[in-house]
Write a protein that holds these residues in place. Structure first.
Motif, PDB file in Angstrom:
ATOM      1  N   ALA A   1      11.377  50.226  29.670  1.00 20.80           N
ATOM      2  CA  ALA A   1      10.718  49.851  30.923  1.00 20.80           C
ATOM      3  C   ALA A   1      11.683  49.091  31.837  1.00 20.80           C
ATOM      4  N   ARG A   2      12.512  48.252  31.267  1.00 24.33           N
ATOM      5  CA  ARG A   2      13.439  47.473  32.075  1.00 24.33           C
ATOM      6  C   ARG A   2      14.551  48.342  32.667  1.00 24.33           C
ATOM      7  N   TYR A   3      14.924  49.392  31.963  1.00 25.78           N
ATOM      8  CA  TYR A   3      16.003  50.256  32.451  1.00 25.78           C
ATOM      9  C   TYR A   3      15.525  51.260  33.495  1.00 25.78           C
ATOM     10  N   LYS A   4      14.230  51.429  33.632  1.00 25.15           N
ATOM     11  CA  LYS A   4      13.694  52.471  34.507  1.00 25.15           C
ATOM     12  C   LYS A   4      14.212  52.297  35.936  1.00 25.15           C
ATOM     13  N   GLY A   5      14.787  53.348  36.437  1.00 24.16           N
ATOM     14  CA  GLY A   5      15.301  53.327  37.805  1.00 24.16           C
ATOM     15  C   GLY A   5      16.705  52.784  37.936  1.00 24.16           C
ATOM     16  N   LEU A   6      17.296  52.304  36.842  1.00 23.75           N
ATOM     17  CA  LEU A   6      18.650  51.781  36.892  1.00 23.75           C
ATOM     18  C   LEU A   6      19.661  52.874  36.560  1.00 23.75           C
ATOM     19  N   ASP A   7      20.874  52.686  37.004  1.00 21.81           N
ATOM     20  CA  ASP A   7      21.950  53.640  36.756  1.00 21.81           C
ATOM     21  C   ASP A   7      23.104  52.894  36.094  1.00 21.81           C
ATOM     22  N   GLU A   8      23.606  53.443  34.967  1.00 17.01           N
ATOM     23  CA  GLU A   8      24.659  52.751  34.213  1.00 17.01           C
ATOM     24  C   GLU A   8      25.931  52.587  35.023  1.00 17.01           C
ATOM     25  N   ARG A   9      26.313  53.622  35.752  1.00 14.85           N
ATOM     26  CA  ARG A   9      27.568  53.531  36.504  1.00 14.85           C
ATOM     27  C   ARG A   9      27.455  52.532  37.654  1.00 14.85           C
ATOM     28  N   ALA A  10      26.309  52.503  38.298  1.00 17.85           N
ATOM     29  CA  ALA A  10      26.114  51.530  39.372  1.00 17.85           C
ATOM     30  C   ALA A  10      26.149  50.116  38.818  1.00 17.85           C
ATOM     31  N   LEU A  11      25.544  49.928  37.634  1.00 21.55           N
ATOM     32  CA  LEU A  11      25.559  48.607  37.028  1.00 21.55           C
ATOM     33  C   LEU A  11      26.981  48.198  36.641  1.00 21.55           C
ATOM     34  N   GLU A  12      27.766  49.136  36.131  1.00 24.47           N
ATOM     35  CA  GLU A  12      29.148  48.826  35.784  1.00 24.47           C
ATOM     36  C   GLU A  12      29.946  48.440  37.026  1.00 24.47           C
ATOM     37  N   HIS A  13      29.649  49.093  38.130  1.00 22.93           N
ATOM     38  CA  HIS A  13      30.330  48.755  39.382  1.00 22.93           C
ATOM     39  C   HIS A  13      30.001  47.320  39.800  1.00 22.93           C
ATOM     40  N   GLU A  14      28.751  46.905  39.583  1.00 19.60           N
ATOM     41  CA  GLU A  14      28.324  45.566  39.968  1.00 19.60           C
ATOM     42  C   GLU A  14      28.735  44.507  38.948  1.00 19.60           C
ATOM     43  N   ALA A  15      28.902  44.913  37.694  1.00 21.73           N
ATOM     44  CA  ALA A  15      29.217  43.942  36.634  1.00 21.73           C
ATOM     45  C   ALA A  15      30.317  44.506  35.739  1.00 21.73           C
ATOM     46  N   PRO A  16      31.528  44.691  36.269  1.00 23.63           N
ATOM     47  CA  PRO A  16      32.598  45.335  35.505  1.00 23.63           C
ATOM     48  C   PRO A  16      33.224  44.430  34.438  1.00 23.63           C
ATOM     49  N   VAL A  17      33.247  43.129  34.660  1.00 19.40           N
ATOM     50  CA  VAL A  17      33.920  42.225  33.725  1.00 19.40           C
ATOM     51  C   VAL A  17      33.187  42.190  32.389  1.00 19.40           C
ATOM     52  N   TYR A  18      31.872  42.081  32.450  1.00 19.26           N
ATOM     53  CA  TYR A  18      31.103  42.028  31.198  1.00 19.26           C
ATOM     54  C   TYR A  18      31.226  43.339  30.435  1.00 19.26           C
ATOM     55  N   ALA A  19      31.246  44.459  31.152  1.00 27.11           N
ATOM     56  CA  ALA A  19      31.415  45.746  30.479  1.00 27.11           C
ATOM     57  C   ALA A  19      32.744  45.798  29.731  1.00 27.11           C
ATOM     58  N   ALA A  20      33.813  45.365  30.385  1.00 18.35           N
ATOM     59  CA  ALA A  20      35.129  45.367  29.745  1.00 18.35           C
ATOM     60  C   ALA A  20      35.168  44.388  28.578  1.00 18.35           C
ATOM     61  N   ASN A  21      34.542  43.234  28.749  1.00 13.32           N
ATOM     62  CA  ASN A  21      34.528  42.243  27.675  1.00 13.32           C
ATOM     63  C   ASN A  21      33.749  42.742  26.459  1.00 13.32           C
ATOM     64  N   LEU A  22      32.633  43.413  26.694  1.00 11.76           N
ATOM     65  CA  LEU A  22      31.871  43.975  25.582  1.00 11.76           C
ATOM     66  C   LEU A  22      32.743  44.892  24.733  1.00 11.76           C
ATOM     67  N   ARG A  23      33.420  45.808  25.390  1.00  7.69           N
ATOM     68  CA  ARG A  23      34.254  46.761  24.648  1.00  7.69           C
ATOM     69  C   ARG A  23      35.370  46.031  23.893  1.00  7.69           C
ATOM     70  N   ARG A  24      36.009  45.076  24.535  1.00  5.39           N
ATOM     71  CA  ARG A  24      37.106  44.357  23.904  1.00  5.39           C
ATOM     72  C   ARG A  24      36.625  43.559  22.696  1.00  5.39           C
ATOM     73  N   ILE A  25      35.499  42.890  22.841  1.00  2.00           N
ATOM     74  CA  ILE A  25      35.005  42.036  21.757  1.00  2.00           C
ATOM     75  C   ILE A  25      34.494  42.871  20.590  1.00  2.00           C
ATOM     76  N   PHE A  26      33.855  43.981  20.871  1.00  2.00           N
ATOM     77  CA  PHE A  26      33.414  44.873  19.795  1.00  2.00           C
ATOM     78  C   PHE A  26      34.615  45.441  19.044  1.00  2.00           C
ATOM     79  N   ARG A  27      35.656  45.766  19.778  1.00  2.00           N
ATOM     80  CA  ARG A  27      36.883  46.273  19.137  1.00  2.00           C
ATOM     81  C   ARG A  27      37.498  45.187  18.251  1.00  2.00           C
ATOM     82  N   LYS A  28      37.519  43.968  18.751  1.00  2.18           N
ATOM     83  CA  LYS A  28      38.079  42.859  17.983  1.00  2.18           C
ATOM     84  C   LYS A  28      37.246  42.588  16.735  1.00  2.18           C
ATOM     85  N   ARG A  29      35.956  42.775  16.815  1.00  2.00           N
ATOM     86  CA  ARG A  29      35.086  42.571  15.649  1.00  2.00           C
ATOM     87  C   ARG A  29      35.562  43.415  14.467  1.00  2.00           C
TER      88      ARG A  29
END
Length: 537
Positions: free
Chosen positions: A245-273
């Motif tokens: 329900a919360r994702y309805k109407g949202l677009d992943e690429r648009a969200l990445e454009h608005e919040a790119p740092v957290y997206a990059a940090n997620l990938r980096r931290i998961f890789r480090k895990r």
């Protein structure tokens, strides 16, 4: 008739007698009370089905073997199976936590020689083993000491943050001394994502972006409600519905454009895990559940490599393509000898297709984990009354069909998390559990692609929130239940080959046995005892 021929005839008779005795023990179903199950149940698990299971076990779990011993012709050779190639497992999450030393000792004795389990699933839940960035709880502290847990009441122990989450280092060390295979669980799972990733590594400006589109910040007061970036151990169906329900109407690429740092940090931290765990345990753990319960997330996108920075997951925001990246990272970081698994409770065509798609994208998948939890104790009573619609174990036919489907991955199948509860605490309920356990295990064991079965909570009342309190093989006081005896009969007697055979004229012995390691013993021509260790493959 010469003396050698007489000896060989006598030994042949001995082998037949021993083999017949073993068959008699099997057909007696030691410890099983058939009367506690309905006629409808036995119509499903009927003699024809049992005979088919027996035939499949004989075909799929055994092998013919011949070994040159240079033994005297006709010498009696004792064939003794020492280990089993099949993995009979349980998690070991209650290590040193059961409140009394004698309870802990009995728990530990169920692993290794003389016990039930030759494999143990060790806790590697990220949220519990890295409570703050870089502060790894791999080797533990005072909370790993038995005296700490012995000083708590049961309620206090179960309320402790690290209940069922012992530091893996001491557990791995113990298992190595017991010659028990070690299975790590879990490297990447959305429900074990640490709170601090969002709190520490999402810039405030991007948190305000999420605020504006209705994706809430983490709240430590969520409890069972799915109301934050990190959801805790919630009920999956409800969690998934809320997040959809919360994702309805949202677009992943648009969200990445608005919040790119957290997206990059997620990938980096998961890789480090993955890298952090591999640096400490990559050479000592035999197999890993690399990614857990991801098939529903994969089904949203229908492909493993999307190139997205975020995936709209049932667990909240996750790194894009996280199942694929986890497996690729593990392939690079873990020892080449370690088996890599993907694990799920969604034993469906979606899971099958996800596994195939991941492999096409370069992931290495050595094992496929198929969970089977019956968390509603009434469902176990329904099975006893002849129901066939409980999870995927309602009949031998359903079990074969589901395993056949997952076998299309071409990978060995690990029945990775098993919960089969007693319907209650009374004697009849415990006997019902024992019958269910015996028949379901036999059906799983008979399938050609199954390589192991892992029981989840082995002790009554020592599980996690939401787990049935009567799903153990032991009572809370570590008394063996009928279900334990049923498994002991299967694992340590019915499914173990111990024979006496005669050496032929060339000093060779031949027999058919369950795959594993054996010790062959005989008396040589010089009258001295001789032994040889061999493998039946």
């Amino acid at each position: 008739m010469n003396e050698n021929m007489k000896n060989m005839k006598n030994v042949g008779r001995l082998a037949v007698v021993l083999a017949v005795s073993a068959v008699g023990a099997r057909t007696a179903e030691a410890g099983i009370d058939r009367s506690v199950m309905s006629d409808k149940y036995w119509a499903i698990w009927n003699d024809a089905e049992q005979a088919r299971i027996d035939a499949d076990i004989e075909k799929n779990r055994k092998a013919d073997a011949t070994f040159a011993l240079a033994a005297p012709a006709g010498a009696v050779v004792k064939v003794e199976q020492l280990t089993h190639d099949f993995r009979f497992g349980a998690h070991i999450f209650n290590f040193n936590q059961l409140g009394k030393t004698r309870y802990n000792d009995a728990y530990k004795a169920s692993y290794g020689k003389g016990g039930l389990f030759n494999q143990a699933t060790v806790s590697f839940y990220w949220i519990d083993h890295e409570p703050t960035p870089g502060a790894f709880r791999f080797d533990g502290n005072y909370r790993e000491e038995e005296r700490y847990w012995n000083g708590l009441t049961r309620d206090e122990a179960m309320a402790d943050r690290y209940w069922r989450r012992p530091a893996p280092g001491p557990v791995v060390d113990f298992l190595k001394t017991m010659d028990v295979a070690i299975h790590g669980h879990i490297l990447i799972w959305g429900n074990a994502k640490p709170y601090w990733i969002y709190d520490w590594y999402c810039p405030e400006s991007e948190k305000r972006v999420f605020d504006g589109i209705g994706i809430p910040r983490h709240s430590t007061d969520c409890g069972w409600e799915p109301c934050g970036q990190n959801l805790g151990m919630g009920y999956m169906g409800r969690v998934a519905a809320v997040w959809r329900a919360r994702y309805k109407g949202l677009d992943e690429r648009a969200l990445e454009h608005e919040a790119p740092v957290y997206a990059a940090n997620l990938r980096r931290i998961f890789r480090k895990r993955v890298s952090d765990v591999a640096a400490r345990f990559g050479e000592v753990v035999d197999s890993w559940d690399v990614v857990n319960e991801s098939s529903y997330d994969w089904a949203r996108y229908r492909k493993s490599r999307t190139g997205l920075g975020y995936w709209f997951s049932m667990y909240g925001l996750m790194p894009g393509d996280y199942p694929l990246h986890a497996l690729l990272d593990a392939k690079e970081e873990m020892a080449p000898s370690a088996k890599l698994a993907i694990n799920d409770y969604n034993i469906s065509p979606d899971f099958l297709t996800q596994v195939r798609d991941l492999e096409q994208e370069g992931a290495r998948i050595d094992l496929v984990g198929c969970q089977m939890h019956i968390f509603n104790t009434n469902d176990c009573r329904r099975l006893a009354n002849g129901a066939t619609d409980v999870n995927w174990v309602g009949s031998p036919k359903v079990i074969r069909e589901r395993l056949d489907m997952m076998a299309k991955t071409g990978k060995p199948l690990h029945v990775s998390e098993v919960t089969i509860a007693a319907p209650g605490v009374d004697d009849v309920s415990r006997k019902i559990q024992a019958v269910l356990v015996r028949n379901i295990y036999r059906a799983w064991f008979s399938h050609p692609k199954t390589m192991g079965i892992t029981w989840w909570n082995t002790v009554d009342g020592a599980g996690g929130a939401g787990d049935p309190s009567v799903s153990g093989l032991f009572t809370r006081e570590m008394e063996k239940k009928p279900a334990y005896d049923a498994l002991d009969e299967l694992i340590n007697r019915e499914w173990r080959t111990n024979l006496a055979v005669a050496a032929d004229a060339d000093g060779k012995v031949s027999f058919r046995g369950f795959r594993g390691r054996y010790r062959l013993s005989w008396t040589g021509a010089d009258g001295k005892p001789a032994t040889k260790l061999v493998e039946v493959k």
